[in-house]
Structure formats: structure tokens, C-alpha cells
Design a protein around this motif. Structure first.
Motif, PDB file in Angstrom:
ATOM      1  N   TYR A 275       0.836  -1.197   0.000  1.00  0.00           N
ATOM      2  CA  TYR A 275       0.000   0.000   0.000  1.00  0.00           C
ATOM      3  C   TYR A 275       0.874   1.252   0.000  1.00  0.00           C
ATOM      4  CZ  TYR A 275      -4.064  -2.935   0.589  1.00  0.00           C
ATOM      5  OH  TYR A 275      -5.050  -3.859   0.369  1.00  0.00           O
ATOM      6  N   PRO A 276       0.323   2.385  -0.448  1.00  0.00           N
ATOM      7  CA  PRO A 276       1.147   3.591  -0.632  1.00  0.00           C
ATOM      8  C   PRO A 276       1.648   4.211   0.665  1.00  0.00           C
ATOM      9  CG  PRO A 276      -0.892   3.706  -1.918  1.00  0.00           C
ATOM     10  CD  PRO A 276      -1.035   2.555  -0.969  1.00  0.00           C
ATOM     11  N   ASP A 277       2.619   5.071   0.494  1.00  0.00           N
ATOM     12  CA  ASP A 277       3.122   5.933   1.561  1.00  0.00           C
ATOM     13  C   ASP A 277       2.368   7.256   1.470  1.00  0.00           C
ATOM     14  OD1 ASP A 277       4.517   7.514   3.324  1.00  0.00           O
ATOM     15  OD2 ASP A 277       6.456   7.308   2.338  1.00  0.00           O
ATOM     16  N   TYR A 278       1.680   7.626   2.549  1.00  0.00           N
ATOM     17  CA  TYR A 278       0.879   8.855   2.571  1.00  0.00           C
ATOM     18  C   TYR A 278       1.500   9.922   3.476  1.00  0.00           C
ATOM     19  CZ  TYR A 278      -2.901   6.061   0.474  1.00  0.00           C
ATOM     20  OH  TYR A 278      -3.667   5.269  -0.353  1.00  0.00           O
ATOM     21  N   THR A 279       2.801   9.914   3.631  1.00  0.00           N
ATOM     22  CA  THR A 279       3.478  10.881   4.499  1.00  0.00           C
ATOM     23  C   THR A 279       3.146  12.314   4.082  1.00  0.00           C
ATOM     24  OG1 THR A 279       5.314   9.362   4.878  1.00  0.00           O
ATOM     25  CG2 THR A 279       5.726  11.702   5.321  1.00  0.00           C
ATOM     26  N   ILE A 280       2.908  13.162   5.078  1.00  0.00           N
ATOM     27  CA  ILE A 280       2.600  14.574   4.824  1.00  0.00           C
ATOM     28  C   ILE A 280       3.835  15.425   5.084  1.00  0.00           C
ATOM     29  CG2 ILE A 280       1.266  16.557   5.660  1.00  0.00           C
ATOM     30  CD1 ILE A 280      -1.063  14.708   6.131  1.00  0.00           C
ATOM     31  N   HIS A 281       4.127  16.339   4.177  1.00  0.00           N
ATOM     32  CA  HIS A 281       5.221  17.290   4.399  1.00  0.00           C
ATOM     33  C   HIS A 281       4.798  18.671   3.933  1.00  0.00           C
ATOM     34  CE1 HIS A 281       6.509  16.719   0.095  1.00  0.00           C
ATOM     35  NE2 HIS A 281       6.014  15.517   0.325  1.00  0.00           N
ATOM     36  N   GLU A 282       5.366  19.665   4.589  1.00  0.00           N
ATOM     37  CA  GLU A 282       4.937  21.046   4.395  1.00  0.00           C
ATOM     38  C   GLU A 282       5.751  21.750   3.316  1.00  0.00           C
ATOM     39  OE1 GLU A 282       2.322  22.124   6.275  1.00  0.00           O
ATOM     40  OE2 GLU A 282       2.287  20.131   7.232  1.00  0.00           O
ATOM     41  N   ALA A 283       5.135  22.767   2.714  1.00  0.00           N
ATOM     42  CA  ALA A 283       5.832  23.621   1.752  1.00  0.00           C
ATOM     43  C   ALA A 283       6.356  24.861   2.461  1.00  0.00           C
ATOM     44  CB  ALA A 283       4.902  24.022   0.612  1.00  0.00           C
ATOM     45  N   GLU A 284       7.437  25.389   1.937  1.00  0.00           N
ATOM     46  CA  GLU A 284       8.026  26.626   2.445  1.00  0.00           C
ATOM     47  C   GLU A 284       7.586  27.793   1.557  1.00  0.00           C
ATOM     48  OE1 GLU A 284      12.490  28.693   2.633  1.00  0.00           O
ATOM     49  OE2 GLU A 284      12.196  26.690   1.764  1.00  0.00           O
ATOM     50  N   LYS A 285       7.236  28.897   2.176  1.00  0.00           N
ATOM     51  CA  LYS A 285       6.862  30.071   1.392  1.00  0.00           C
ATOM     52  C   LYS A 285       8.110  30.871   1.060  1.00  0.00           C
ATOM     53  CE  LYS A 285       3.766  34.043   1.143  1.00  0.00           C
ATOM     54  NZ  LYS A 285       2.721  34.850   1.818  1.00  0.00           N
ATOM     55  N   LEU A 286       8.288  31.145  -0.221  1.00  0.00           N
ATOM     56  CA  LEU A 286       9.432  31.919  -0.679  1.00  0.00           C
ATOM     57  C   LEU A 286       9.110  33.408  -0.673  1.00  0.00           C
ATOM     58  CD1 LEU A 286      10.536  29.701  -3.703  1.00  0.00           C
ATOM     59  CD2 LEU A 286      11.276  29.567  -1.323  1.00  0.00           C
ATOM     60  N   GLU A 287      10.136  34.214  -0.710  1.00  0.00           N
ATOM     61  CA  GLU A 287       9.941  35.667  -0.691  1.00  0.00           C
ATOM     62  C   GLU A 287       9.131  36.144  -1.889  1.00  0.00           C
ATOM     63  OE1 GLU A 287      13.642  37.663  -0.387  1.00  0.00           O
ATOM     64  OE2 GLU A 287      14.133  36.850   1.597  1.00  0.00           O
ATOM     65  N   GLU A 288       9.265  35.432  -3.010  1.00  0.00           N
ATOM     66  CA  GLU A 288       8.545  35.830  -4.219  1.00  0.00           C
ATOM     67  C   GLU A 288       7.051  35.539  -4.124  1.00  0.00           C
ATOM     68  OE1 GLU A 288      11.053  33.831  -4.003  1.00  0.00           O
ATOM     69  OE2 GLU A 288      12.750  34.665  -5.118  1.00  0.00           O
ATOM     70  N   GLY A 289       6.624  34.884  -3.041  1.00  0.00           N
ATOM     71  CA  GLY A 289       5.211  34.552  -2.885  1.00  0.00           C
ATOM     72  C   GLY A 289       4.868  33.155  -3.332  1.00  0.00           C
ATOM     73  N   LEU A 290       5.828  32.489  -3.930  1.00  0.00           N
ATOM     74  CA  LEU A 290       5.639  31.080  -4.308  1.00  0.00           C
ATOM     75  C   LEU A 290       5.795  30.171  -3.109  1.00  0.00           C
ATOM     76  CD1 LEU A 290       7.953  31.151  -7.414  1.00  0.00           C
ATOM     77  CD2 LEU A 290       5.486  31.108  -7.474  1.00  0.00           C
ATOM     78  N   TYR A 291       5.354  28.907  -3.310  1.00  0.00           N
ATOM     79  CA  TYR A 291       5.558  27.885  -2.294  1.00  0.00           C
ATOM     80  C   TYR A 291       6.446  26.801  -2.888  1.00  0.00           C
ATOM     81  CZ  TYR A 291       1.997  30.274   0.357  1.00  0.00           C
ATOM     82  OH  TYR A 291       1.308  31.233   1.051  1.00  0.00           O
ATOM     83  N   LYS A 292       7.347  26.289  -2.053  1.00  0.00           N
ATOM     84  CA  LYS A 292       8.346  25.332  -2.541  1.00  0.00           C
ATOM     85  C   LYS A 292       8.446  24.152  -1.579  1.00  0.00           C
ATOM     86  CE  LYS A 292      13.276  25.013  -3.825  1.00  0.00           C
ATOM     87  NZ  LYS A 292      13.604  23.867  -2.952  1.00  0.00           N
ATOM     88  N   PHE A 293       8.413  22.928  -2.160  1.00  0.00           N
ATOM     89  CA  PHE A 293       8.680  21.733  -1.385  1.00  0.00           C
ATOM     90  C   PHE A 293      10.171  21.439  -1.408  1.00  0.00           C
ATOM     91  CE2 PHE A 293       4.204  21.240  -2.575  1.00  0.00           C
ATOM     92  CZ  PHE A 293       3.652  21.028  -1.311  1.00  0.00           C
TER      93      PHE A 293
END
Length: 745
Positions: A219-237
Motif C-alpha cells: 500500500y502507498p506511503d501517505y506521508t505529509i510534508h509542508e511547503a516553504e513560502k518563498l519571498e517571491e510569494g511562491l511555495y516550494k517543497f
């Protein structure tokens, strides 16, 4: 008072038993292949309707359930939540007219009293390479303490909530419809509210009985991880990731939002239209706070929020992984951090592309391509110690009686997939045969190989009408594919790389099924290729029919054609020594700075550069392998944390075959040349690769092979812990003094 006190003690004791593991052990939930009561159902007369999402709901009452399971399958996709909490997404894919059953232990999700079982099912009914175009249905049942308490066909109600917009475009040519939602803040109440005011339920009717299979794969891995907000307003994993994009947002006015996502940035922003996709999640929202999570898995490192109306405040951005789970036991570490980074990039790439089949990429297609799978099958064995995913992958090609739209005898280029345009890649069907032999070595599964015999010989027969007077394939139809480079421009009329592959296929069929005639034919094809294609210095890619119908050799020559020749056995270092030395020393990354043969077209990642690594390994060039791996692939690992389809970011930046670098590191750096489960034998090959120390662990079934070595003052010291009952053979080259210890635990 006594009864209440006694009841409290019983409850506490039961909870303690659960904690310490005294509950009844569960069966292997990947092997369930039948239902007790459930019937396949769908909205009456709508099983062929495109992009229809139904919401199934059932409320069950439980006390302290010692065992509780849900068994289910569907067409096309489902998402399971219990009391609003995410449980699973599925099902595992299978061939046309076959459906795999998932079974989940749901006891940890149940509470005392009423529990809400919520299932969203999307029926796409769309030709694509990811989810088959088959009539929609759900078949599910819940068992508590040995009793089926709810099942489709008798329980479960379904609603068309119309939260997901139905008339929308496709995500890509290879995948079905995008996700576009129209929501109010209470949109999810149906999954949590015991007294939800339901709209009128749709009329469910029983659908034709389905041919059922077990899931078989982990069965799959459903691990949750957060994104970081960059200064440009984007979000990055942290790295390129695959799964369900989730976010918590606040909307103060009616808003129309697009969440654009991609693996890379284009001019500092996310381009959701890159490489043929429409990579946007769209939401039309009324004012309120929303916890949103995508229904379908997607691949991204960056997310950008775009508002065509209104706006939002993003309080959280996260990813719930939807990846292979059985890759974590594998370990590799050496004193070169670049190699360690490449290994982790390979693992990350593989886990995102090895869920229930071997996918080419988890983004644009999620398709099970042949040839890609030849390389992925090796890596899956290295990372997991078993062949369960590969067995599903290969078996899917054997299950159907026939393949619709595909020429008789041919195999689909990717499967399970729909091919109404009748396209196929004849070369990829040949790679299927090569993989079949390697699968037999890894698994010992003679039964599957024997079951494949008829399909393999039908393939051999398919190619017979294309044989010319010289015994070579000529004028192959459909998409003749060598690799993503100039080599694909020289595939007619007689393409010699394709014939090199054909000869190898004949050789393998002869070996698999004890057919000397095919073995002899393979050798004859090779001799003819050498006579026609080798110009005294290089192998030429193709010959064309000139005036008067005479076959004329061109001057089209590619780096990849030379790699095909040696890898597939048309040439050997002994038969073509000068070309062998030239290939090893003059080609590869060195051509970036010193190209002595500009007329020889360069290779790309897939598959030329990977074949090159195999040939360098054959030559024992371990230090060169390290240097070239850094040049080719370290920039990929540094930019996305995954490995790419091409040598540039022009296409997928997360491609399953590319994880083969892990096989290279295990074999040519750690020194584990071969593991044979059928012979219970490990073959080690140590050499001076320029590193001082290395250690690694490779799963072998439930056990592992652990190897550790160091080179100090010119002496190699190695320690090997082999699985029980395995013998260990070793060789050492380029190092005069060495000691190898094989203690048994």
C-alpha cells in the motif's frame, strides 16, 4: 456503580491489549481477491457518463471493534475518508476488464458510536494512458468483528454533490480531466456530520459482475510534508514531490483561484502549461475558511497562487505523498557526498514512479511504459528485495485476451492504457521480452514466464512479415523508437539499432523456451547487421531503398547506435576493439568540451546515456562511472531532488527509468555485482573507484545484504553480512592487498 466500574476496567484492559499487540493478527491485506456481499453499483444509466463524481456515504455504529476492514474497488478512482479523516486513495490499476481489490484495516479510525464512511468516486470514461476508459462503478463492503455491516448493493447511499465541475478539459493527452471545484465553506460536512441534511440520493443500480484480482503490491506511503513560502510569494517543497496538494486558505470575498504547480520555475514563476499539461487546481469559493486537498495525485516542487477574481490568505500548504512505500530499507553511503545525493535522488525518483506499476513519470502520464520498466524492474528489486510490483506490471500485459486497437500480435507500448489512435512502439515490445528474462532471474517465477509464451510467440510472428530478403526488419510501422535524440530521425527503411534489439529478443526467446531455431536466427541477424552497417569505424544507423529498389547505406551515425551494438551483443570488445576503446574514451560527457567526432550525433538520457553506464561497468571503469554520473546527473539532483527524462528540463523532471543510477552505485561502487535469489548466491566485484570508504544495505526478501569496505594505505578491507543460506563469491581488481570478511550472525 459496580457494573459501570467493571465496564471501565474491561475497556481499559482491551485498550491495553491493543497497545501491547495482543489483538488477533491480521492476514496479508494485499492478497484479498473477493467480496462477501458487495455488488458493483453506479447511478442508473450513467455508468458511461464522462467525468461524473459520486459521493457515497454510510453511517455505521460500533463499540470497541477488535477488527474492522473495508474491502473495495472502483472505476476509475476513489478516495476514502472516515469521520472526515483521510484513509486511502485507489484502486491499484489492472488490465482491461480486471479490477484489483484494496483492503484496509479501519479499526484505528473508528470511534464509539456512529462513524461516517465517505467515499468519493470519479468515473472519467476517457481514453488515456493512466486510468482505463471503462464503465464507472463502486464495489465496497465493511466488516466489523467478522460481520459485514454495510455493502454496496444493499447499504451505502450516493449523492451527486456537483462540487467538482464536470465539463472541463483534460489534464494532458495522457491523463483525464482536471480538477475544478465550486464550493461553499460547508462543502465537506457530508464526511463528518452525523445528522447531515442530505440532498436527494441518486438511484443506484447493480452493474455487471467484475473479474476481481488481489492488489498484490504494498500500500502507498501517505506521508505529509509542508511547503516553504518563498519571498517571491511562491511555495516550494524540499524536493520534487508527488501526491495530493493540500492547503488551508481563508477567503474574504467570492473568489476564483488557480493553484499553478510545476517541477521547475520558468522565468521565476510557475508555468502550468509546460510540456503539454494543464497543471492547475481551480477553485470557485464563497467567503470562508477552507481545508482543501486535491483528489488526484500530481507532481510539483513549486506552487503559485493566481486569482482571477478576489483572493485568499494561505495559512498552510502541504503535500500528502502518494508514493511507493517499500524503499526505505535500502541504504548507501560513501565518502563522496555527491554520490550520496545521487542515491537519494534515485530513491526519491523510484518511490514516486513505483506505486502499483512502473510509471514513466508521475506527472504528465502516470503510464506503465515498456522499456522504462526494464530499468525500473532492476531498481525495484534493489530497493525492496522483491518483485511484487514487477509481477503486477508484467501480468497486466498477459491478462487480456486481446488488445483493442493494437495490431494483432503486438503489445501496447504502455499499459494499462487506451490506444484508440492505434499507435504502438514495436521496439518496446521487444524490451518486454528482455525484461521477462531478467524478471525470471530475480523472481524464479517460471509460471508467469510460461504463461507469457503464447504472447511472446505471437510477437515473434508479428515481425515475420517485416523481414526483407536479408533477414532484417525493414519498414516497421507506427512509432519506431530508438531514443530521444537524432537516432529517432533515422528509423527507416532498415534501422540497425532496431535490428540489434530484434536479434537480442530472438536470442532471449530461444533461451527462455529452448528454441534453437530462434537462437540461430539471432546470430544470423547479427552477422548481417555487421556486414551491412559497420563502415570500418562506426555502425551506421540506417539504410534506405534507393532507385531501382536497392538498399543503400546512409551516413547517419549516432552515439546511441554504437551503444546498442555493444549492449545487445551485435559487437563485442574483442570483435570491434578500436570502436570499443573509442566509445569508452571519446564519447560521453567529455564531448561537451572536446568533441572529436561532431558528425556522430550525441545521445540523450533515455536510453543512450544509461546504456553507456552499463558498458562502462562491463569495462570495469568504476572511477569513470563516478565522474560521468556527476557530470550527467548531479545537476538534476541538486535542482529538483529527482532525475529527469532528458538531459535538460524540457520534459519530465521525474522519470522512473532514471532511478537506475542506484543500480550503478550498488554494483560499481559498493561492489554488489549480482544477487541471485534463485541460486541463493551473492557475487561481489571490488575495484579501486577512487573512494576511501563505502557501505550499503540491500534488501533480499525479508533479510538484507550488508556490505562495508574501506581502502587505507592501498589495502582494501571489506566486511559482508549475507542473507542466511547465501553463498558469497568475490573478485578484486586494481587493488593488490585486500582482506574480505564474511561473518555469520
Amino acid at each position: 456503580m459496580k457494573n459501570r466500574f467493571f465496564g471501565g476496567i474491561c475497556t481499559a484492559l482491551f485498550a491495553l491489549m491493543m497497545v501491547v499487540g495482543c489483538s488477533k493478527p491480521t492476514a496479508d491485506l494485499t492478497q484479498i481477491d473477493s467480496f462477501t456481499k458487495a455488488k458493483p453499483v453506479w447511478a442508473e444509466g450513467r455508468e458511461r457518463e464522462r467525468n461524473l463524481t459520486l459521493s457515497f456515504r454510510e453511517v455505521i455504529k460500533t463499540r470497541w471493534a477488535s477488527e474492522a476492514y473495508i474491502r473495495l474497488t472502483a472505476s476509475c478512482d476513489y478516495r476514502l475518508r472516515i469521520n472526515g479523516e483521510f484513509v486511502a486513495h485507489g484502486p491499484s490499476v489492472a488490465a482491461h476488464d480486471f479490477y484489483r481489490i484494496d483492503c484496509y484495516d479501519i479499526a484505528p479510525y473508528l470511534k464509539w458510536g456512529k462513524n461516517i464512511i465517505a467515499l468519493e468516486v470519479a468515473g472519467y470514461n476517457d481514453d488515456n494512458y493512466y486510468l482505463l476508459n471503462q464503465p464507472s462503478f463502486l464495489q465496497a463492503e465493511i466488516e466489523v468483528d467478522g460481520e459485514v455491516v454495510a455493502a454496496t448493493g444493499s447499504e451505502f447511499e450516493a449523492y451527486e454533490l456537483k462540487q467538482r465541475k464536470q465539463d472541463v478539459r483534460e489534464f494532458s493527452f495522457q491523463r483525464p480531466h482536471i480538477e475544478h471545484y465550486i464550493l461553499t465553506p460547508d462543502f465537506d460536512k457530508w464526511t463528518t456530520a452525523k445528522h447531515w441534511k442530505a440532498p436527494e440520493a441518486v438511484k443506484l443500480v447493480e452493474q455487471p459482475a467484475k473479474t476481481l484480482l488481489s492488489r498484490h503490491v504494498p500500500y502507498p506511503d501517505y506521508t505529509i510534508h509542508e511547503a516553504e513560502k518563498l519571498e517571491e510569494g511562491l511555495y516550494k517543497f524540499k524536493c520534487n514531490s508527488t501526491g495530493f496538494l493540500g492547503m488551508t486558505i481563508k477567503v474574504d470575498e467570492p473568489s476564483h483561484l488557480l493553484f499553478a504547480f510545476d517541477e521547475i520555475l520558468s522565468d521565476g514563476h510557475v508555468n502550468g502549461d509546460r510540456f503539454g499539461c494543464y497543471a492547475y487546481l481551480t477553485y470557485e469559493l464563497e467567503p470562508g475558511t477552507y481545508n482543501l486537498e486535491a483528489f488526484e495525485p500530481n507532481t510539483m516542487q513549486y506552487v503559485e497562487v493566481l486569482a482571477t477574481k478576489g483572493g485568499c490568505t494561505v495559512e498552510r500548504m502541504y503535500m500528502r505523498d502518494y508514493c511507493g512505500s517499500d524503499v526505505k530499507r535500502a541504504k548507501f553511503e560513501c565518502d563522496d557526498e555527491a554520490m550520496n545525493r545521487l542515491f537519494e535522488a534515485a530513491r526519491e525518483t523510484h518511490r514516486q514512479n513505483a506505486l502499483d506499476i512502473f510509471m514513466d513519470c508521475p506527472s504528465r502520464e502516470r503510464a506503465g511504459w515498456l522499456c522504462d520498466s526494464y530499468f525500473a524492474g532492476r531498481v525495484a528489486f534493489d530497493f525492496s528485495g522483491h518483485t511484487r510490483i514487477e509481477r503486477n506490471f508484467l501480468n497486466n500485459f498477459l491478462l487480456p485476451k486481446e488488445f483493442k486497437h493494437i495490431d494483432k500480435g503486438m503489445l501496447p507500448m504502455c499499459y494499462p492504457s487506451d490506444h484508440p489512435n492505434k499507435n504502438h512502439i514495436p521496439n518496446w515490445a521487444m524490451w518486454f521480452v528482455l525484461e521477462l528474462e531478467e524478471y525470471l532471474f530475480r523472481s524464479g517465477d517460471r509460471e508467469l514466464v510460461d504463461n507469457a509464451k503464447q504472447r511472446v510467440y505471437e510477437l515473434v510472428d508479428y515481425f515475420k512479415p517485416f523481414l526483407n530478403e536479408d533477414g532484417l526488419l525493414e519498414g516497421l510501422t507506427r512509432w519506431v523508437f530508438v531514443e530521444w535524440s537524432a537516432a529517432n530521425s533515422f528509423v527507416q527503411d532498415v534501422n540497425y539499432p532496431s535490428n540489434m534489439l530484434y536479434a537480442k529478443m530472438l536470442e532471449v526467446v530461444g533461451r527462455l523456451y529452448n528454441d534453437p531455431a530462434l537462437t540461430a536466427q539471432a546470430e544470423q541477424v547479427r552477422q548481417t547487421i555487421v556486414e551491412q552497417s559497420f563502415d570500418g569505424e562506426f555502425f551506421v544507423d540506417n539504410a534506405v531503398r534507393g532507385k531501382g529498389g536497392k538498399l543503400e547505406l546512409t551516413r547517419n551515425r549516432t552515439e546511441t547506435c554504437q551503444y546498442y551494438a555493444f549492449y545487445l551483443g551485435t559487437a563485442t570488445p574483442e570483435s570491434h576493439t578500436a570502436l570499443w576503446e573509442k566509445m569508452l574514451n571519446k564519447f560521453g560527457p567529455v564531448r561537451k568540451t572536446k568533441n572529436e567526432y561532431p558528425e556522430i550525433h550525441e545521445s540523450n538520457a533515455f536510453i543512450g546515456n544509461y546504456l553507456r553506464m552499463e558498458l562502462l561497468s562491463q569495462a570495469g571503469r568504476t572511477k569513470q562511472i563516478l565522474d560521468e554520473n556527476k557530470s550527467y546527473y548531479l545537476p538534476m539532483a541538486e535542482q529538483t531532488g529527482t532525475l529527469w527524462e532528458n538531459m535538460t528540463t524540457s520534459a519530465s523532471c521525474n522519470h522512473g527509468f532514471a532511478a537506475h543510477i542506484a543500480r550503478v552505485l550498488y554494483r560499481d561502487v559498493l561492489g554488489v555485482y549480482e544477487i541471485s535469489p534463485t541460486e541463493k548466491k551473492v557475487t561481489l566485484r571490488f575495484s579501486d573507484c577512487g573512494l576511501k570508504e563505502c557501505k550499503g544495505s540491500i534488501p533480499v526478501g525479508d533479510d538484507s545484504l550488508d556490505v562495508e569496505w574501506e581502502i587505507k594505505d592501498g589495502e582494501l578491507k571489506a566486511t559482508i553480512f549475507a542473507p542466511k543460506d547465501y553463498t558469497v563469491d568475490h573478485s578484486v581488481s586494481g587493488i593488490e592487498r585486500y582482506s574480505i570478511s564474511t561473518p555469520r550472525i
